[in-house]
Design a protein around this motif. Structure first.
Motif, PDB file in Angstrom:
ATOM      1  N   ALA A  96      74.057  21.785  34.368  1.00 22.46           N
ATOM      2  CA  ALA A  96      72.984  22.407  33.589  1.00 22.46           C
ATOM      3  C   ALA A  96      72.270  23.489  34.384  1.00 22.46           C
ATOM      4  O   ALA A  96      71.714  24.440  33.807  1.00 22.46           O
ATOM      5  N   GLN A  97      72.281  23.364  35.693  1.00 16.97           N
ATOM      6  CA  GLN A  97      71.637  24.369  36.537  1.00 16.97           C
ATOM      7  C   GLN A  97      72.528  25.576  36.787  1.00 16.97           C
ATOM      8  O   GLN A  97      72.090  26.547  37.398  1.00 16.97           O
ATOM      9  N   ARG A  98      73.769  25.507  36.294  1.00 19.62           N
ATOM     10  CA  ARG A  98      74.710  26.602  36.507  1.00 19.62           C
ATOM     11  C   ARG A  98      74.921  27.393  35.217  1.00 19.62           C
ATOM     12  O   ARG A  98      74.460  28.511  35.089  1.00 19.62           O
ATOM     13  N   ILE A  99      75.662  26.803  34.262  1.00 28.36           N
ATOM     14  CA  ILE A  99      75.900  27.486  32.984  1.00 28.36           C
ATOM     15  C   ILE A  99      76.197  26.440  31.931  1.00 28.36           C
ATOM     16  O   ILE A  99      76.871  25.451  32.195  1.00 28.36           O
ATOM     17  N   TRP A 100      75.645  26.646  30.713  1.00 26.71           N
ATOM     18  CA  TRP A 100      75.772  25.666  29.640  1.00 26.71           C
ATOM     19  C   TRP A 100      76.915  26.003  28.684  1.00 26.71           C
ATOM     20  O   TRP A 100      77.713  25.153  28.342  1.00 26.71           O
ATOM     21  N   HIS A 101      76.929  27.228  28.224  1.00 25.02           N
ATOM     22  CA  HIS A 101      77.829  27.579  27.128  1.00 25.02           C
ATOM     23  C   HIS A 101      78.315  29.013  27.285  1.00 25.02           C
ATOM     24  O   HIS A 101      77.536  29.905  27.605  1.00 25.02           O
ATOM     25  N   VAL A 102      79.594  29.232  27.061  1.00 21.00           N
ATOM     26  CA  VAL A 102      80.147  30.593  27.077  1.00 21.00           C
ATOM     27  C   VAL A 102      81.021  30.862  25.864  1.00 21.00           C
ATOM     28  O   VAL A 102      81.306  32.009  25.552  1.00 21.00           O
ATOM     29  N   SER A 103      81.490  29.817  25.179  1.00 22.78           N
ATOM     30  CA  SER A 103      82.447  29.832  24.069  1.00 22.78           C
ATOM     31  C   SER A 103      83.856  29.925  24.618  1.00 22.78           C
ATOM     32  O   SER A 103      84.074  30.281  25.783  1.00 22.78           O
ATOM     33  N   ASN A 104      84.807  29.651  23.752  1.00 20.90           N
ATOM     34  CA  ASN A 104      86.209  29.653  24.162  1.00 20.90           C
ATOM     35  C   ASN A 104      86.841  31.043  24.140  1.00 20.90           C
ATOM     36  O   ASN A 104      88.062  31.186  24.163  1.00 20.90           O
ATOM     37  N   LEU A 105      85.979  32.074  24.133  1.00 24.40           N
ATOM     38  CA  LEU A 105      86.472  33.426  24.335  1.00 24.40           C
ATOM     39  C   LEU A 105      86.868  33.655  25.793  1.00 24.40           C
ATOM     40  O   LEU A 105      87.548  34.626  26.108  1.00 24.40           O
ATOM     41  N   TYR A 106      86.415  32.719  26.665  1.00 19.11           N
ATOM     42  CA  TYR A 106      86.598  32.909  28.096  1.00 19.11           C
ATOM     43  C   TYR A 106      87.209  31.664  28.736  1.00 19.11           C
ATOM     44  O   TYR A 106      87.241  30.591  28.138  1.00 19.11           O
ATOM     45  N   GLN A 107      87.705  31.807  29.942  1.00 21.76           N
ATOM     46  CA  GLN A 107      88.183  30.662  30.712  1.00 21.76           C
ATOM     47  C   GLN A 107      87.003  29.731  31.016  1.00 21.76           C
ATOM     48  O   GLN A 107      85.902  30.205  31.323  1.00 21.76           O
ATOM     49  N   GLY A 125     103.389  23.580  17.168  1.00 22.64           N
ATOM     50  CA  GLY A 125     102.987  24.507  16.109  1.00 22.64           C
ATOM     51  C   GLY A 125     101.622  25.135  16.322  1.00 22.64           C
ATOM     52  O   GLY A 125     101.245  26.075  15.610  1.00 22.64           O
ATOM     53  N   MET A 126     100.859  24.630  17.302  1.00 21.04           N
ATOM     54  CA  MET A 126      99.478  25.062  17.463  1.00 21.04           C
ATOM     55  C   MET A 126      99.379  26.224  18.450  1.00 21.04           C
ATOM     56  O   MET A 126      99.060  26.052  19.621  1.00 21.04           O
ATOM     57  N   GLY A 127      99.654  27.417  17.941  1.00 26.12           N
ATOM     58  CA  GLY A 127      99.549  28.619  18.757  1.00 26.12           C
ATOM     59  C   GLY A 127      98.179  29.245  18.625  1.00 26.12           C
ATOM     60  O   GLY A 127      97.275  28.718  17.962  1.00 26.12           O
ATOM     61  N   ALA A 128      98.002  30.396  19.255  1.00 23.74           N
ATOM     62  CA  ALA A 128      96.717  31.102  19.235  1.00 23.74           C
ATOM     63  C   ALA A 128      96.258  31.357  17.802  1.00 23.74           C
ATOM     64  O   ALA A 128      97.032  31.840  16.965  1.00 23.74           O
ATOM     65  N   GLY A 129      95.005  31.002  17.521  1.00 31.27           N
ATOM     66  CA  GLY A 129      94.415  31.249  16.210  1.00 31.27           C
ATOM     67  C   GLY A 129      94.587  30.134  15.206  1.00 31.27           C
ATOM     68  O   GLY A 129      94.001  30.189  14.116  1.00 31.27           O
ATOM     69  N   THR A 130      95.363  29.086  15.520  1.00 27.74           N
ATOM     70  CA  THR A 130      95.586  28.006  14.548  1.00 27.74           C
ATOM     71  C   THR A 130      94.436  27.003  14.507  1.00 27.74           C
ATOM     72  O   THR A 130      94.321  26.227  13.559  1.00 27.74           O
ATOM     73  N   HIS A 131      93.588  27.000  15.540  1.00 27.11           N
ATOM     74  CA  HIS A 131      92.445  26.086  15.561  1.00 27.11           C
ATOM     75  C   HIS A 131      91.413  26.659  16.519  1.00 27.11           C
ATOM     76  O   HIS A 131      91.708  27.573  17.296  1.00 27.11           O
ATOM     77  N   GLY A 132      90.218  26.138  16.484  1.00 27.23           N
ATOM     78  CA  GLY A 132      89.195  26.621  17.395  1.00 27.23           C
ATOM     79  C   GLY A 132      87.918  25.831  17.271  1.00 27.23           C
ATOM     80  O   GLY A 132      87.761  24.992  16.376  1.00 27.23           O
ATOM     81  N   SER A 133      86.990  26.073  18.196  1.00 31.94           N
ATOM     82  CA  SER A 133      85.692  25.405  18.183  1.00 31.94           C
ATOM     83  C   SER A 133      84.718  26.228  19.007  1.00 31.94           C
ATOM     84  O   SER A 133      85.032  26.650  20.124  1.00 31.94           O
ATOM     85  N   THR A 134      83.533  26.454  18.473  1.00 35.37           N
ATOM     86  CA  THR A 134      82.524  27.191  19.229  1.00 35.37           C
ATOM     87  C   THR A 134      82.023  26.376  20.416  1.00 35.37           C
ATOM     88  O   THR A 134      81.967  26.860  21.540  1.00 35.37           O
ATOM     89  N   TYR A 135      81.652  25.132  20.159  1.00 33.99           N
ATOM     90  CA  TYR A 135      81.077  24.291  21.210  1.00 33.99           C
ATOM     91  C   TYR A 135      82.127  23.468  21.954  1.00 33.99           C
ATOM     92  O   TYR A 135      81.882  22.990  23.057  1.00 33.99           O
ATOM     93  N   GLY A 136      83.266  23.212  21.324  1.00 27.23           N
ATOM     94  CA  GLY A 136      84.251  22.308  21.906  1.00 27.23           C
ATOM     95  C   GLY A 136      84.683  22.726  23.294  1.00 27.23           C
ATOM     96  O   GLY A 136      85.055  23.875  23.519  1.00 27.23           O
ATOM     97  N   GLY A 137      84.640  21.787  24.240  1.00 25.11           N
ATOM     98  CA  GLY A 137      85.047  22.080  25.609  1.00 25.11           C
ATOM     99  C   GLY A 137      84.022  22.855  26.394  1.00 25.11           C
ATOM    100  O   GLY A 137      84.353  23.517  27.380  1.00 25.11           O
ATOM    101  N   ASN A 138      82.742  22.785  25.999  1.00 24.34           N
ATOM    102  CA  ASN A 138      81.705  23.524  26.721  1.00 24.34           C
ATOM    103  C   ASN A 138      81.497  22.944  28.125  1.00 24.34           C
ATOM    104  O   ASN A 138      81.822  21.781  28.387  1.00 24.34           O
ATOM    105  N   PRO A 139      80.999  23.736  29.060  1.00 23.88           N
ATOM    106  CA  PRO A 139      80.890  23.286  30.449  1.00 23.88           C
ATOM    107  C   PRO A 139      80.067  22.020  30.641  1.00 23.88           C
ATOM    108  O   PRO A 139      80.419  21.177  31.470  1.00 23.88           O
ATOM    109  N   LEU A 140      78.969  21.863  29.890  1.00 16.62           N
ATOM    110  CA  LEU A 140      78.137  20.666  30.036  1.00 16.62           C
ATOM    111  C   LEU A 140      78.923  19.405  29.702  1.00 16.62           C
ATOM    112  O   LEU A 140      78.964  18.454  30.485  1.00 16.62           O
ATOM    113  N   ALA A 141      79.522  19.390  28.515  1.00 20.78           N
ATOM    114  CA  ALA A 141      80.263  18.202  28.071  1.00 20.78           C
ATOM    115  C   ALA A 141      81.424  17.899  29.001  1.00 20.78           C
ATOM    116  O   ALA A 141      81.677  16.729  29.344  1.00 20.78           O
ATOM    117  N   CYS A 142      82.142  18.928  29.408  1.00 20.76           N
ATOM    118  CA  CYS A 142      83.335  18.705  30.224  1.00 20.76           C
ATOM    119  C   CYS A 142      82.997  18.244  31.630  1.00 20.76           C
ATOM    120  O   CYS A 142      83.748  17.469  32.234  1.00 20.76           O
TER     121      CYS A 142
END
Length: 390
Positions: free
Chosen positions: A59-70, A263-280
Protein backbone atom coordinates in the motif's frame (compact mmCIF):
# COMPACT_ATOMS: atom_id res chain seq x y z
CA UNK A 1 -31.59 2.14 12.30
CA UNK A 2 -32.65 2.74 8.71
CA UNK A 3 -30.10 1.46 6.19
CA UNK A 4 -29.48 2.66 2.66
CA UNK A 5 -27.88 -0.70 1.78
CA UNK A 6 -29.93 -2.84 -0.63
CA UNK A 7 -31.91 -5.16 1.70
CA UNK A 8 -30.89 -8.53 0.25
CA UNK A 9 -29.26 -9.99 3.38
CA UNK A 10 -30.84 -11.36 6.54
CA UNK A 11 -28.08 -9.97 8.74
CA UNK A 12 -27.49 -10.93 12.36
CA UNK A 13 -27.84 -8.05 14.84
CA UNK A 14 -24.08 -7.96 15.44
CA UNK A 15 -21.41 -5.65 14.04
CA UNK A 16 -17.69 -6.34 14.38
CA UNK A 17 -15.03 -3.65 14.68
CA UNK A 18 -11.86 -5.73 14.84
CA UNK A 19 -10.50 -9.26 14.92
CA UNK A 20 -7.61 -11.16 16.45
CA UNK A 21 -6.74 -14.58 15.05
CA UNK A 22 -9.75 -16.84 15.61
CA UNK A 23 -11.72 -14.12 17.42
CA UNK A 24 -14.03 -11.41 16.11
CA UNK A 25 -14.73 -8.52 18.48
CA UNK A 26 -18.08 -6.76 18.26
CA UNK A 27 -18.65 -3.02 18.60
CA UNK A 28 -19.82 -3.57 22.19
CA UNK A 29 -16.57 -5.37 23.03
CA UNK A 30 -18.01 -8.91 23.05
CA UNK A 31 -15.51 -11.52 21.79
CA UNK A 32 -16.89 -14.21 19.48
CA UNK A 33 -15.00 -17.39 18.63
CA UNK A 34 -15.22 -17.41 14.85
CA UNK A 35 -15.94 -20.84 13.34
CA UNK A 36 -17.14 -19.31 10.08
CA UNK A 37 -14.05 -17.31 9.08
CA UNK A 38 -16.14 -15.07 6.84
CA UNK A 39 -17.40 -18.21 5.04
CA UNK A 40 -13.97 -19.86 4.71
CA UNK A 41 -12.28 -16.60 3.70
CA UNK A 42 -10.14 -15.67 6.72
CA UNK A 43 -8.00 -18.76 6.35
CA UNK A 44 -5.14 -17.29 8.38
CA UNK A 45 -7.36 -15.59 10.93
CA UNK A 46 -8.25 -11.98 11.53
CA UNK A 47 -5.56 -9.30 11.28
CA UNK A 48 -2.86 -11.85 10.57
CA UNK A 49 0.43 -9.95 11.14
CA UNK A 50 2.14 -11.37 8.05
CA UNK A 51 -0.76 -10.40 5.81
CA UNK A 52 -1.04 -6.96 7.40
CA UNK A 53 2.68 -6.44 6.75
CA UNK A 54 2.38 -7.58 3.12
CA UNK A 55 -0.62 -5.32 2.51
CA UNK A 56 0.93 -2.32 4.27
CA UNK A 57 4.22 -2.63 2.40
CA UNK A 58 2.42 -2.78 -0.94
CA UNK A 59 0.00 0.00 0.00
CA UNK A 60 2.95 2.31 0.56
CA UNK A 61 4.21 1.61 -2.96
CA UNK A 62 1.41 1.37 -5.55
CA UNK A 63 -2.22 0.23 -5.38
CA UNK A 64 -3.61 0.07 -8.88
CA UNK A 65 -2.35 0.45 -12.45
CA UNK A 66 -4.82 -1.72 -14.46
CA UNK A 67 -3.90 -4.58 -16.74
CA UNK A 68 -2.72 -2.18 -19.41
CA UNK A 69 0.71 -2.65 -17.84
CA UNK A 70 2.96 -5.36 -16.43
CA UNK A 71 2.20 -6.13 -12.77
CA UNK A 72 5.10 -7.88 -11.03
CA UNK A 73 3.00 -8.82 -8.00
CA UNK A 74 0.49 -10.54 -10.29
CA UNK A 75 3.29 -12.45 -12.01
CA UNK A 76 4.58 -13.61 -8.64
CA UNK A 77 1.17 -14.89 -7.51
CA UNK A 78 0.54 -16.65 -10.84
CA UNK A 79 3.98 -18.27 -10.61
CA UNK A 80 3.20 -19.59 -7.12
CA UNK A 81 -0.19 -20.94 -8.23
CA UNK A 82 1.26 -22.73 -11.24
CA UNK A 83 4.23 -24.10 -9.28
CA UNK A 84 1.93 -25.65 -6.65
CA UNK A 85 -0.83 -27.03 -8.89
CA UNK A 86 -1.61 -28.84 -12.15
CA UNK A 87 -1.94 -25.54 -14.01
CA UNK A 88 0.13 -23.96 -16.76
CA UNK A 89 -1.54 -20.57 -16.54
CA UNK A 90 -3.57 -18.41 -14.16
CA UNK A 91 -5.95 -15.48 -14.53
CA UNK A 92 -6.40 -13.41 -11.36
CA UNK A 93 -9.93 -12.25 -10.50
CA UNK A 94 -11.57 -10.37 -7.64
CA UNK A 95 -13.96 -13.12 -6.56
CA UNK A 96 -15.20 -16.66 -6.96
CA UNK A 97 -18.16 -15.53 -9.02
CA UNK A 98 -15.84 -13.85 -11.52
CA UNK A 99 -13.77 -17.04 -11.59
CA UNK A 100 -16.89 -19.05 -12.42
CA UNK A 101 -17.80 -16.73 -15.27
CA UNK A 102 -14.34 -17.05 -16.80
CA UNK A 103 -14.33 -20.83 -16.38
CA UNK A 104 -17.60 -21.06 -18.32
CA UNK A 105 -16.28 -18.72 -21.03
CA UNK A 106 -13.04 -20.69 -21.24
CA UNK A 107 -14.95 -23.94 -21.86
CA UNK A 108 -17.11 -22.39 -24.57
CA UNK A 109 -14.16 -20.66 -26.22
CA UNK A 110 -12.10 -23.86 -26.18
CA UNK A 111 -14.68 -25.75 -28.21
CA UNK A 112 -15.25 -22.81 -30.53
CA UNK A 113 -11.53 -22.70 -31.31
CA UNK A 114 -11.61 -26.48 -31.84
CA UNK A 115 -14.09 -25.86 -34.66
CA UNK A 116 -17.09 -27.14 -32.68
CA UNK A 117 -18.92 -24.03 -31.39
CA UNK A 118 -22.16 -25.96 -30.89
CA UNK A 119 -20.53 -28.17 -28.26
CA UNK A 120 -21.70 -26.07 -25.31
CA UNK A 121 -23.41 -28.38 -22.80
CA UNK A 122 -21.90 -28.33 -19.31
CA UNK A 123 -23.00 -30.99 -16.83
CA UNK A 124 -23.40 -29.81 -13.23
CA UNK A 125 -24.81 -31.28 -10.04
CA UNK A 126 -27.80 -30.64 -7.80
CA UNK A 127 -26.87 -28.69 -4.67
CA UNK A 128 -24.00 -26.90 -6.39
CA UNK A 129 -23.17 -23.26 -5.73
CA UNK A 130 -20.96 -21.47 -8.24
CA UNK A 131 -21.81 -17.84 -7.48
CA UNK A 132 -24.66 -15.42 -8.11
CA UNK A 133 -24.01 -13.99 -11.56
CA UNK A 134 -26.46 -14.97 -14.29
CA UNK A 135 -24.06 -17.56 -15.70
CA UNK A 136 -23.26 -19.01 -12.29
CA UNK A 137 -26.89 -19.37 -11.23
CA UNK A 138 -27.68 -21.07 -14.53
CA UNK A 139 -24.88 -23.52 -13.74
CA UNK A 140 -26.21 -24.17 -10.25
CA UNK A 141 -29.84 -24.31 -11.28
CA UNK A 142 -31.49 -24.27 -7.85
CA UNK A 143 -34.96 -22.75 -7.82
CA UNK A 144 -34.23 -20.30 -5.01
CA UNK A 145 -31.36 -18.77 -7.00
CA UNK A 146 -32.88 -18.69 -10.48
CA UNK A 147 -36.50 -17.74 -9.77
CA UNK A 148 -37.30 -14.37 -11.30
CA UNK A 149 -34.02 -14.02 -13.17
CA UNK A 150 -34.86 -15.66 -16.48
CA UNK A 151 -34.20 -16.23 -19.25
CA UNK A 152 -31.17 -18.14 -18.05
CA UNK A 153 -28.00 -18.84 -19.98
CA UNK A 154 -28.62 -22.07 -21.89
CA UNK A 155 -26.34 -25.06 -22.09
CA UNK A 156 -26.40 -26.55 -18.59
CA UNK A 157 -27.79 -29.91 -17.54
CA UNK A 158 -28.22 -30.59 -13.83
CA UNK A 159 -27.70 -34.12 -12.53
CA UNK A 160 -28.46 -35.65 -9.11
CA UNK A 161 -25.53 -35.08 -6.77
CA UNK A 162 -23.25 -38.08 -6.49
CA UNK A 163 -25.22 -40.14 -9.03
CA UNK A 164 -22.46 -41.59 -11.19
CA UNK A 165 -24.91 -43.71 -13.18
CA UNK A 166 -26.76 -40.54 -14.20
CA UNK A 167 -23.47 -38.95 -15.20
CA UNK A 168 -22.41 -41.95 -17.28
CA UNK A 169 -25.77 -41.84 -19.05
CA UNK A 170 -25.58 -38.08 -19.68
CA UNK A 171 -21.97 -37.56 -20.76
CA UNK A 172 -21.17 -37.98 -24.45
CA UNK A 173 -18.95 -36.81 -27.27
CA UNK A 174 -21.14 -33.67 -27.35
CA UNK A 175 -20.50 -32.74 -23.70
CA UNK A 176 -18.35 -29.62 -23.40
CA UNK A 177 -17.45 -30.02 -19.72
CA UNK A 178 -18.35 -31.41 -16.33
CA UNK A 179 -18.29 -28.78 -13.56
CA UNK A 180 -18.48 -29.58 -9.86
CA UNK A 181 -17.26 -28.89 -6.33
CA UNK A 182 -15.17 -31.75 -4.86
CA UNK A 183 -16.79 -30.84 -1.54
CA UNK A 184 -20.07 -28.96 -1.76
CA UNK A 185 -20.10 -26.02 0.63
CA UNK A 186 -23.46 -24.26 0.36
CA UNK A 187 -24.91 -27.64 -0.55
CA UNK A 188 -24.22 -28.97 2.94
CA UNK A 189 -20.54 -29.98 3.28
CA UNK A 190 -20.94 -33.00 1.00
CA UNK A 191 -17.61 -34.50 -0.13
CA UNK A 192 -17.63 -36.48 -3.34
CA UNK A 193 -15.88 -39.83 -2.80
CA UNK A 194 -12.40 -40.11 -4.30
CA UNK A 195 -13.52 -43.04 -6.45
CA UNK A 196 -16.26 -40.87 -7.96
CA UNK A 197 -13.81 -38.08 -8.76
CA UNK A 198 -11.53 -40.58 -10.46
CA UNK A 199 -14.48 -41.93 -12.49
CA UNK A 200 -15.47 -38.39 -13.54
CA UNK A 201 -11.92 -37.74 -14.70
CA UNK A 202 -11.98 -41.01 -16.66
CA UNK A 203 -15.32 -40.16 -18.29
CA UNK A 204 -14.04 -36.73 -19.29
CA UNK A 205 -10.91 -38.28 -20.79
CA UNK A 206 -13.01 -40.84 -22.66
CA UNK A 207 -15.35 -38.25 -24.21
CA UNK A 208 -12.94 -35.31 -24.51
CA UNK A 209 -15.03 -33.19 -22.13
CA UNK A 210 -13.14 -30.71 -19.95
CA UNK A 211 -13.19 -31.21 -16.18
CA UNK A 212 -13.86 -27.97 -14.30
CA UNK A 213 -13.48 -28.00 -10.52
CA UNK A 214 -14.89 -25.32 -8.26
CA UNK A 215 -12.52 -25.18 -5.29
CA UNK A 216 -13.57 -21.71 -4.18
CA UNK A 217 -14.57 -22.98 -0.73
CA UNK A 218 -12.71 -26.30 -0.50
CA UNK A 219 -9.36 -24.98 -1.71
CA UNK A 220 -6.39 -23.23 -0.10
CA UNK A 221 -5.70 -25.81 2.58
CA UNK A 222 -9.28 -25.99 3.85
CA UNK A 223 -9.48 -29.80 3.57
CA UNK A 224 -5.90 -30.49 4.68
CA UNK A 225 -4.50 -30.56 1.15
CA UNK A 226 -3.84 -27.40 -0.84
CA UNK A 227 -6.83 -28.43 -2.97
CA UNK A 228 -9.41 -31.11 -2.19
CA UNK A 229 -9.12 -32.93 -5.52
CA UNK A 230 -5.56 -33.95 -4.62
CA UNK A 231 -6.93 -36.69 -2.34
CA UNK A 232 -8.28 -38.49 -5.41
CA UNK A 233 -4.98 -38.26 -7.27
CA UNK A 234 -6.56 -36.49 -10.24
CA UNK A 235 -6.18 -33.08 -11.85
CA UNK A 236 -8.80 -30.89 -13.53
CA UNK A 237 -8.43 -28.98 -16.77
CA UNK A 238 -9.79 -25.76 -15.27
CA UNK A 239 -10.20 -24.78 -11.62
CA UNK A 240 -11.85 -21.85 -9.84
CA UNK A 241 -10.18 -20.51 -6.69
CA UNK A 242 -11.16 -17.68 -4.32
CA UNK A 243 -12.15 -17.17 -0.64
CA UNK A 244 -9.08 -18.29 1.34
CA UNK A 245 -6.59 -17.27 -1.35
CA UNK A 246 -6.79 -13.62 -0.23
CA UNK A 247 -6.99 -14.32 3.49
CA UNK A 248 -9.77 -11.72 3.69
CA UNK A 249 -8.72 -9.49 0.80
CA UNK A 250 -11.01 -9.85 -2.27
CA UNK A 251 -9.18 -12.19 -4.60
CA UNK A 252 -9.83 -15.15 -6.89
CA UNK A 253 -8.26 -17.00 -9.77
CA UNK A 254 -8.90 -19.37 -12.63
CA UNK A 255 -6.19 -21.98 -13.13
CA UNK A 256 -5.98 -23.99 -16.34
CA UNK A 257 -3.85 -26.23 -18.47
CA UNK A 258 -2.36 -24.76 -21.61
CA UNK A 259 -4.76 -26.87 -23.67
CA UNK A 260 -7.91 -25.80 -21.83
CA UNK A 261 -6.92 -22.14 -21.99
CA UNK A 262 -5.85 -22.27 -25.64
CA UNK A 263 -8.84 -20.26 -26.86
CA UNK A 264 -8.25 -17.34 -24.50
CA UNK A 265 -6.11 -14.95 -26.52
CA UNK A 266 -5.70 -11.19 -26.21
CA UNK A 267 -9.04 -9.40 -25.87
CA UNK A 268 -11.15 -12.47 -25.00
CA UNK A 269 -11.42 -11.52 -21.31
CA UNK A 270 -10.32 -8.80 -18.94
CA UNK A 271 -10.72 -7.09 -15.58
CA UNK A 272 -10.02 -3.57 -14.39
CA UNK A 273 -9.24 -4.52 -10.79
CA UNK A 274 -8.35 -8.19 -11.25
CA UNK A 275 -4.75 -8.95 -10.33
CA UNK A 276 -4.12 -5.53 -8.77
CA UNK A 277 -0.87 -5.12 -6.79
CA UNK A 278 -2.57 -4.92 -3.37
CA UNK A 279 -4.54 -8.15 -3.75
CA UNK A 280 -1.68 -10.05 -5.33
CA UNK A 281 0.82 -9.03 -2.64
CA UNK A 282 -1.52 -10.48 -0.03
CA UNK A 283 -2.34 -13.56 -2.12
CA UNK A 284 1.33 -14.37 -2.66
CA UNK A 285 1.96 -14.27 1.09
CA UNK A 286 -1.08 -16.50 1.71
CA UNK A 287 0.18 -19.00 -0.86
CA UNK A 288 3.67 -19.06 0.67
CA UNK A 289 2.22 -19.84 4.10
CA UNK A 290 -0.53 -22.32 3.26
CA UNK A 291 1.31 -24.33 0.60
CA UNK A 292 4.04 -25.29 3.08
CA UNK A 293 3.82 -29.03 3.91
CA UNK A 294 4.25 -28.39 7.64
CA UNK A 295 1.31 -25.96 7.61
CA UNK A 296 -0.97 -28.48 5.88
CA UNK A 297 0.15 -31.20 8.30
CA UNK A 298 -0.99 -28.98 11.18
CA UNK A 299 -4.36 -28.42 9.50
CA UNK A 300 -4.85 -32.18 9.34
CA UNK A 301 -3.83 -32.67 12.97
CA UNK A 302 -6.22 -29.97 14.16
CA UNK A 303 -8.98 -31.32 11.93
CA UNK A 304 -8.69 -34.76 13.53
CA UNK A 305 -8.87 -33.19 17.00
CA UNK A 306 -11.92 -31.09 16.11
CA UNK A 307 -13.71 -33.98 14.44
CA UNK A 308 -13.14 -36.24 17.46
CA UNK A 309 -14.65 -33.62 19.75
CA UNK A 310 -17.58 -33.02 17.38
CA UNK A 311 -18.40 -36.74 17.36
CA UNK A 312 -18.72 -36.49 21.13
CA UNK A 313 -20.94 -33.44 20.73
CA UNK A 314 -23.25 -35.32 18.37
CA UNK A 315 -23.47 -38.22 20.83
CA UNK A 316 -24.29 -35.81 23.67
CA UNK A 317 -27.12 -34.09 21.77
CA UNK A 318 -28.91 -36.71 19.63
CA UNK A 319 -32.05 -34.56 19.42
CA UNK A 320 -30.06 -31.70 17.88
CA UNK A 321 -27.40 -33.41 15.73
CA UNK A 322 -27.36 -36.41 13.44
CA UNK A 323 -23.75 -36.74 12.25
CA UNK A 324 -20.44 -35.07 11.38
CA UNK A 325 -19.19 -34.88 7.79
CA UNK A 326 -16.62 -33.13 5.67
CA UNK A 327 -12.85 -33.05 5.26
CA UNK A 328 -10.10 -31.22 7.11
CA UNK A 329 -11.37 -27.99 8.63
CA UNK A 330 -14.33 -27.94 6.24
CA UNK A 331 -16.78 -29.74 8.52
CA UNK A 332 -20.53 -29.94 8.81
CA UNK A 333 -22.90 -30.95 11.56
CA UNK A 334 -26.00 -32.56 10.02
CA UNK A 335 -28.78 -31.26 12.24
CA UNK A 336 -32.15 -32.57 13.37
CA UNK A 337 -33.18 -28.97 14.01
CA UNK A 338 -32.99 -26.09 11.55
CA UNK A 339 -29.31 -25.11 11.32
CA UNK A 340 -30.31 -21.45 11.63
CA UNK A 341 -31.54 -22.28 15.15
CA UNK A 342 -28.04 -23.48 16.03
CA UNK A 343 -26.52 -20.37 14.48
CA UNK A 344 -28.74 -18.17 16.67
CA UNK A 345 -28.08 -20.28 19.76
CA UNK A 346 -24.38 -19.87 18.99
CA UNK A 347 -24.71 -16.08 19.06
CA UNK A 348 -25.91 -16.35 22.64
CA UNK A 349 -22.80 -18.40 23.49
CA UNK A 350 -20.53 -16.08 21.50
CA UNK A 351 -19.55 -18.58 18.81
CA UNK A 352 -20.03 -17.97 15.08
CA UNK A 353 -21.13 -20.70 12.64
CA UNK A 354 -22.70 -20.77 9.16
CA UNK A 355 -25.88 -22.49 7.99
CA UNK A 356 -25.98 -24.51 4.78
CA UNK A 357 -28.43 -26.60 2.76
CA UNK A 358 -29.31 -30.21 3.58
CA UNK A 359 -29.97 -29.17 7.20
CA UNK A 360 -26.27 -28.69 7.85
CA UNK A 361 -24.31 -26.36 10.11
CA UNK A 362 -20.96 -25.37 8.60
CA UNK A 363 -17.82 -25.14 10.71
CA UNK A 364 -15.08 -23.36 8.77
CA UNK A 365 -12.65 -22.03 11.39
CA UNK A 366 -9.44 -20.20 10.54
CA UNK A 367 -6.78 -22.75 9.64
CA UNK A 368 -4.59 -21.29 12.40
CA UNK A 369 -7.09 -22.09 15.18
CA UNK A 370 -5.30 -23.43 18.28
CA UNK A 371 -5.98 -26.65 20.18
CA UNK A 372 -7.23 -24.59 23.11
CA UNK A 373 -9.60 -22.67 20.86
CA UNK A 374 -10.89 -25.93 19.39
CA UNK A 375 -11.69 -27.15 22.88
CA UNK A 376 -13.37 -23.86 23.76
CA UNK A 377 -15.35 -23.91 20.50
CA UNK A 378 -16.86 -27.30 21.29
CA UNK A 379 -17.70 -26.18 24.84
CA UNK A 380 -19.61 -23.24 23.39
CA UNK A 381 -21.32 -25.40 20.77
CA UNK A 382 -22.29 -27.80 23.54
CA UNK A 383 -23.93 -24.97 25.50
CA UNK A 384 -25.65 -23.71 22.33
CA UNK A 385 -27.01 -27.21 21.59
CA UNK A 386 -28.18 -27.44 25.19
CA UNK A 387 -30.46 -24.48 24.53
CA UNK A 388 -32.19 -26.55 21.82
CA UNK A 389 -32.32 -30.00 23.46
CA UNK A 390 -35.83 -31.38 23.50
Amino acid sequence: MNSHVLPIYNRAPIAFERGEGSWAIATDGTRYLDLGAGIAVNALGHANPELVAALTEQAQRIWHVSNLYQIPEQEKLAELLVANTFADTAFITNSGTEAAELAIKMVRKYWSEQGDPERIEILTFEGAFHGRSTGAIAASGSEKMVQGFGPLMPGFRHLPWGDMAALEAAISQRTAAVMLEPVQGEGGIRPLPDADLRLIRELCDRTGALLVLDEVQSGMGRTGRLFAHEYAGIAPDIMMVAKGIGGGFPLGAVLATEKAASGMGAGTHGSTYGGNPLACAVGAKVMQIIAAPEFLAEVNRKAALLRQKLEGLVAAHPSVFESVRGQGLMLGLKCRVAPTEMVRAGYAEHVLTVAAADNTLRLLPPLIISDEEIAEAVVRLDRAAGRLDG
